[in-house]
Write a protein that holds these residues in place. Structure first.
Motif, PDB file in Angstrom:
ATOM      1  N   HIS A  14       0.445  -1.438  -0.242  1.00  0.00           N
ATOM      2  CA  HIS A  14      -0.144   0.462   0.245  1.00  0.00           C
ATOM      3  C   HIS A  14       0.539   1.415   0.033  1.00  0.00           C
ATOM      4  O   HIS A  14       0.265   2.466  -0.229  1.00  0.00           O
ATOM      5  N   SER A  15       1.891   1.587   0.380  1.00  0.00           N
ATOM      6  CA  SER A  15       2.412   2.639  -0.639  1.00  0.00           C
ATOM      7  C   SER A  15       3.782   2.568  -1.918  1.00  0.00           C
ATOM      8  O   SER A  15       4.337   1.282  -1.500  1.00  0.00           O
ATOM      9  N   ALA A  16       3.800   3.323  -2.194  1.00  0.00           N
ATOM     10  CA  ALA A  16       4.660   3.348  -3.507  1.00  0.00           C
ATOM     11  C   ALA A  16       5.932   3.365  -2.883  1.00  0.00           C
ATOM     12  O   ALA A  16       6.375   3.483  -1.809  1.00  0.00           O
ATOM     13  N   HIS A  17       6.865   2.170  -4.154  1.00  0.00           N
ATOM     14  CA  HIS A  17       8.135   1.618  -3.601  1.00  0.00           C
ATOM     15  C   HIS A  17       8.896   2.627  -3.662  1.00  0.00           C
ATOM     16  O   HIS A  17      10.332   2.551  -4.936  1.00  0.00           O
ATOM     17  N   ASN A  18       9.292   4.173  -3.774  1.00  0.00           N
ATOM     18  CA  ASN A  18      10.212   4.709  -3.417  1.00  0.00           C
ATOM     19  C   ASN A  18      10.641   4.924  -2.726  1.00  0.00           C
ATOM     20  O   ASN A  18      12.480   6.140  -2.784  1.00  0.00           O
ATOM     21  N   TYR A  19      11.495   4.178  -1.920  1.00  0.00           N
ATOM     22  CA  TYR A  19      12.854   3.486  -0.881  1.00  0.00           C
ATOM     23  C   TYR A  19      12.683   2.373  -1.149  1.00  0.00           C
ATOM     24  O   TYR A  19      12.058   1.404  -1.226  1.00  0.00           O
ATOM     25  N   HIS A  20      13.578   2.151  -0.505  1.00  0.00           N
ATOM     26  CA  HIS A  20      14.224   0.400  -0.377  1.00  0.00           C
ATOM     27  C   HIS A  20      14.875   0.186   1.270  1.00  0.00           C
ATOM     28  O   HIS A  20      15.781  -0.015   1.700  1.00  0.00           O
ATOM     29  N   PRO A  21      13.578   0.911   2.000  1.00  0.00           N
ATOM     30  CA  PRO A  21      13.894   0.347   3.804  1.00  0.00           C
ATOM     31  C   PRO A  21      15.379  -1.316   3.649  1.00  0.00           C
ATOM     32  O   PRO A  21      14.668  -1.727   3.526  1.00  0.00           O
ATOM     33  N   LEU A  22      15.795  -0.826   4.975  1.00  0.00           N
ATOM     34  CA  LEU A  22      15.890  -2.168   5.625  1.00  0.00           C
ATOM     35  C   LEU A  22      14.825  -3.065   6.310  1.00  0.00           C
ATOM     36  O   LEU A  22      14.150  -2.677   6.503  1.00  0.00           O
ATOM     37  N   VAL A 352      26.338  -5.464   2.946  1.00  0.00           N
ATOM     38  CA  VAL A 352      27.278  -5.357   4.552  1.00  0.00           C
ATOM     39  C   VAL A 352      25.865  -4.168   5.951  1.00  0.00           C
ATOM     40  O   VAL A 352      25.491  -4.907   6.922  1.00  0.00           O
ATOM     41  N   SER A 353      24.912  -3.781   5.014  1.00  0.00           N
ATOM     42  CA  SER A 353      24.308  -3.398   5.424  1.00  0.00           C
ATOM     43  C   SER A 353      23.205  -3.797   6.203  1.00  0.00           C
ATOM     44  O   SER A 353      22.375  -3.709   7.241  1.00  0.00           O
ATOM     45  N   GLU A 354      22.380  -4.097   5.894  1.00  0.00           N
ATOM     46  CA  GLU A 354      22.556  -5.828   6.094  1.00  0.00           C
ATOM     47  C   GLU A 354      22.583  -7.487   6.972  1.00  0.00           C
ATOM     48  O   GLU A 354      22.297  -7.426   8.605  1.00  0.00           O
ATOM     49  N   ARG A 355      23.799  -7.054   6.339  1.00  0.00           N
ATOM     50  CA  ARG A 355      24.550  -7.872   7.566  1.00  0.00           C
ATOM     51  C   ARG A 355      24.817  -6.950   9.052  1.00  0.00           C
ATOM     52  O   ARG A 355      24.625  -7.590   9.949  1.00  0.00           O
ATOM     53  N   LEU A 356      24.839  -5.695   8.985  1.00  0.00           N
ATOM     54  CA  LEU A 356      24.600  -4.660   9.977  1.00  0.00           C
ATOM     55  C   LEU A 356      24.281  -4.913  11.094  1.00  0.00           C
ATOM     56  O   LEU A 356      23.802  -4.737  12.708  1.00  0.00           O
ATOM     57  N   MET A 357      22.468  -4.547   9.924  1.00  0.00           N
ATOM     58  CA  MET A 357      21.160  -5.361  10.866  1.00  0.00           C
ATOM     59  C   MET A 357      21.255  -6.463  11.748  1.00  0.00           C
ATOM     60  O   MET A 357      20.772  -6.267  12.546  1.00  0.00           O
ATOM     61  N   ASP A 358      21.927  -7.224  10.714  1.00  0.00           N
ATOM     62  CA  ASP A 358      21.293  -8.792  11.890  1.00  0.00           C
ATOM     63  C   ASP A 358      22.563  -8.538  13.009  1.00  0.00           C
ATOM     64  O   ASP A 358      22.305  -8.765  13.757  1.00  0.00           O
ATOM     65  N   LEU A 359      24.105  -8.088  13.195  1.00  0.00           N
ATOM     66  CA  LEU A 359      23.991  -8.115  14.407  1.00  0.00           C
ATOM     67  C   LEU A 359      23.716  -6.111  15.102  1.00  0.00           C
ATOM     68  O   LEU A 359      24.722  -6.419  16.186  1.00  0.00           O
ATOM     69  N   GLY A 360      22.880  -5.645  14.761  1.00  0.00           N
ATOM     70  CA  GLY A 360      22.464  -4.368  15.795  1.00  0.00           C
ATOM     71  C   GLY A 360      22.542  -3.898  15.995  1.00  0.00           C
ATOM     72  O   GLY A 360      22.861  -2.600  16.249  1.00  0.00           O
ATOM     73  N   LEU A 395      32.092  -6.360   7.136  1.00  0.00           N
ATOM     74  CA  LEU A 395      32.859  -6.361   6.613  1.00  0.00           C
ATOM     75  C   LEU A 395      33.799  -8.107   6.620  1.00  0.00           C
ATOM     76  O   LEU A 395      34.114  -8.073   5.261  1.00  0.00           O
ATOM     77  N   LYS A 396      33.485  -8.220   7.329  1.00  0.00           N
ATOM     78  CA  LYS A 396      35.136  -9.720   7.518  1.00  0.00           C
ATOM     79  C   LYS A 396      34.134 -10.818   7.233  1.00  0.00           C
ATOM     80  O   LYS A 396      34.902 -11.638   6.513  1.00  0.00           O
TER      81      LYS A 396
END
Ligand SMILES: *Cc1c(COP(=O)(O)O)cnc(C)c1O
Length: 397
Positions: A14-22, A352-360, A395-396
């Motif tokens: 229901h929202s336009a896909h103008n972002y790709h949020p985490l 990397v930002s997705e892995r970071l998210m998993d790490l908090g 990163l590693k």
């Protein structure tokens, strides 16, 4: 389904896909920490693109907002209110200028600066009607209106939105000779980010801002600094222009000016510039409203203490020292100033930002290969170090 997936499915449909949020759904925030709908905690290393410079729900700011909500929140500019004059005076003083023109979003602030420069050009500088030009820089980001994207060089931001607004010339960022060559008698403004944020935290070569200032002065052109993202402490100074002791003719402020509570933007300049406006010639229903002014006055008072600039300088030096120690096979380049860094990777930044998210830790890629770090200026050193440990791990892996 998990609450996260349920809620994300709703936004997706229901929202336009103008972002790709985490892929997280935030429920609460305090200081530098966010909590998602399933109770997981994350350290926020983005701070809403610097709109949350003072931390989420900063008590000084929420108190100011709550007090004001019990008095008066909106009258429109048809009537004056008791926070308006003080807000204008205090913000003008912070900028060393005479006058303020308040708006809401950053893009509106930039639009207002463009209108200011053109009107000043015709009425003060004496440019022939409809001939004014404004110079902008490759890689710029100044917002999303049709006029502003007309001088964007990013195809994502610009394509399929024509016809475009004329009257803009674009030169390479950091190239003073190209700027000089592009200027003529009808140049009414040079619109510049003192550090390009969305482009990936691009710092211009040393001395460039000074050269822009000198060229503008020599040409009788307004130097317009878009400090929407760089301003109010982010780079370790009140304004990024301060780093080269440069005073622009016009400041455009936004983001952190609203204390992370609501959109507040403003154009700040001297009376010989902003004085061109007469009643009815520009405006905004919400610009300068009582609630916005109450919050922004508190922001100005906080910035005046110098405490946030000092934190940004001190912790920023630590941030950049630690980033510089990352091995070259993980990181190609690190740019930035103060508590602000663009970390250029060898490959795509999204994983990397997705892995970071998993790490908090929450940070967001900008463009393909840059990871942007811009924590709230209230972050503690231990939290910053923890986030950097997670970055190293992400990163590693
Ligand atoms: C975010 C930003 C804008 C636009 O602000 P909005 O509030 O999103 O309209 C303009 N200029 C710069 C430099 C920005 O970072």
């Amino acid at each position: 389904m998990r609450p996260t997936d349920q809620l994300r499915a709703l936004s997706d449909r229901h929202s336009a896909h103008n972002y790709h949020p985490l892929p997280i759904v935030v429920a609460e925030a305090e200081g530098v920490w966010l909590t998602d709908v399933e109770g997981r905690r994350y350290l926020d290393m983005l701070a809403a693109y610097s709109a949350v410079n003072f931390g989420h729900r900063n008590p000084r700011l929420t108190e100011a907002a709550k007090r004001q909500m019990d008095r008066v929140t909106l009258v429109s500019r048809a009537f004056d209110h008791d926070n308006f004059g003080p807000f204008a005076a205090e913000l003008a003083e912070l900028c060393g200028k005479d006058m303020v023109l308040p708006m809401n979003s950053g893009a509106e602030g930039v639009e207002t600066a463009i209108k200011t420069a053109r009107k000043w050009g015709y009425e003060v500088k004496g440019v022939p009607a409809d001939r004014a030009n404004i110079i902008t820089f490759e890689g710029n980001f100044h917002g999303r209106t049709t006029t502003i994207i007309s001088f964007s060089t990013d195809p994502d931001a610009k394509d399929s939105y024509g016809p475009y607004t004329p009257g803009f010339r674009t030169v390479p960022y950091g190239d003073a000779a190209a700027l000089r060559a592009a200027m003529d008698g009808s140049t009414v403004g040079v619109l510049i980010e003192p550090i390009q944020g969305e482009a990936g935290v691009k710092v211009p070569p040393p001395g460039f801002l000074r050269e822009v200032r000198d060229l503008c002065s020599a040409n009788g052109t307004l130097m317009i600094a878009d400090e929407i993202q760089t301003g109010l402490g982010r780079t370790g100074d009140t304004f990024a222009c301060d780093h080269e002791d440069v005073v622009p003719d016009v400041y455009v402020l936004g983001k952190a000016l609203g204390g992370g509570i609501m959109p507040v933007s403003a154009v700040v300049a001297d009376a010989d510039v902003l004085g061109v406006f007469r009643p009815g010639q520009h405006g905004s229903t919400f610009g300068g409203n009582p609630l916005a002014c109450a919050i922004a006055r508190e922001v100005v008072a906080m910035i005046k203490t110098g405490e946030y600039q000092e934190r940004s300088r001190r912790l920023g030096a630590h941030l950049h020292q630690r980033l510089a120690e990352l091995p070259g096979d993980l990181v190609r380049e690190v740019r930035g100033r103060g508590l602000w860094a663009g970390v250029e990777l060898h490959g795509k930044a999204r994983p990397v930002s997705e892995r970071l998210m998993d790490l908090g830790v929450l940070a967001k890629e900008t463009h393909e290969t840059t990871l942007r770090l811009a924590p709230s200026l209230i972050i503690e050193k231990t939290d910053l170090d923890w986030a950097l440990d997670q970055l190293e791990a992400a990163l590693k892996s």
